[in-house]
Structure formats: C-alpha cells, structure tokens
Write a protein that holds these residues in place. Structure first.
Motif: not given
Length: 125
Positions: A52-55, A107-108, A116-119
């Motif tokens: 499950k994706a979270g942001k 963050f995703l 964690v993918y950080a932008n």
C-alpha cells in the motif's frame, strides 16, 4: 491522482513546533507542518503495510535561525532514495532564513517505510 503534495483533494494539516528530534507519524495525516526551533532529526514512522502506497508532505520553516533537519525512516533502518536535485547533504536539508520561507518535502513509500523516496520540492517565499 497527483504525485506531488499539491492535489485537488482537501486534507487537514497537522501543525506543531519542533525543538527536539521526534517521529513524524503517517497516521497524523498526509500534510504536516513544522516550525523547527533547533537542528533536529525527523523520523518517518507508521507507514501503511507493504503493498500500500503512502505519502507524507512536510511543510517546514524555522524560528528565524538557520536550522538543519535530518530525515530517517523506520528508526533509522529504512533506506532513503532522494531525487537527483535533492539540495542537502546525505539525508539533511538546511532550512534557511528568513522564516517566511516554507520548504516543501514529499516522502513516498510502498513497503512499510523500508524504502522511502524523498523529493525536495523547494521553498516558497
């Protein structure tokens, strides 16, 4: 749905003053705003289950003093993958003055915070 913090969905914003390192819990909402009053580590926690994706979108400003914010996930056991234009060193971002600037960081994660993918979207004055 948009992959950026700004979307057409209405959402509450969780706000607080931060003077010590602490957790940023997914359950507090997708949009969280912090005024940092010291150099701190913010640990992203409470991510949805794997699959499950979270942001989490953070809106950060300071107390009129330049501050460094370090990000961690899963009590430091998570891996950060930062966008190529990430402005800080390592997992850090400098929240510069004046305090009228708001830095927006997204963050995703889709694996319960293990990755964690950080932008760093940038700052708005």
């Amino acid at each position: 749905r948009s992959t950026h913090c700004i979307s057409s969905e209405a959402s509450d914003v969780y706000k607080r003053q931060v003077n010590t390192s602490q957790n940023v819990n997914f359950s507090n909402g997708h949009h969280q705003s912090f005024t940092v009053g010291a150099d701190v580590t913010l640990t992203l926690t409470g991510w949805p289950a794997t699959g499950k994706a979270g942001k989490i979108c953070l809106y950060i400003n300071n107390d009129a003093v330049q501050r460094t914010v370090t990000f961690a996930s899963n009590a430091g056991a998570g891996t950060f993958k930062k966008i190529s234009t990430w402005s800080g060193a390592g997992n850090d971002i400098v929240i510069d003055t004046p305090n009228s600037r708001t830095y927006v960081i997204e963050f995703l994660s889709y694996d319960a915070g293990a990755t964690v993918y950080a932008n760093s979207i940038g700052y708005f004055a």
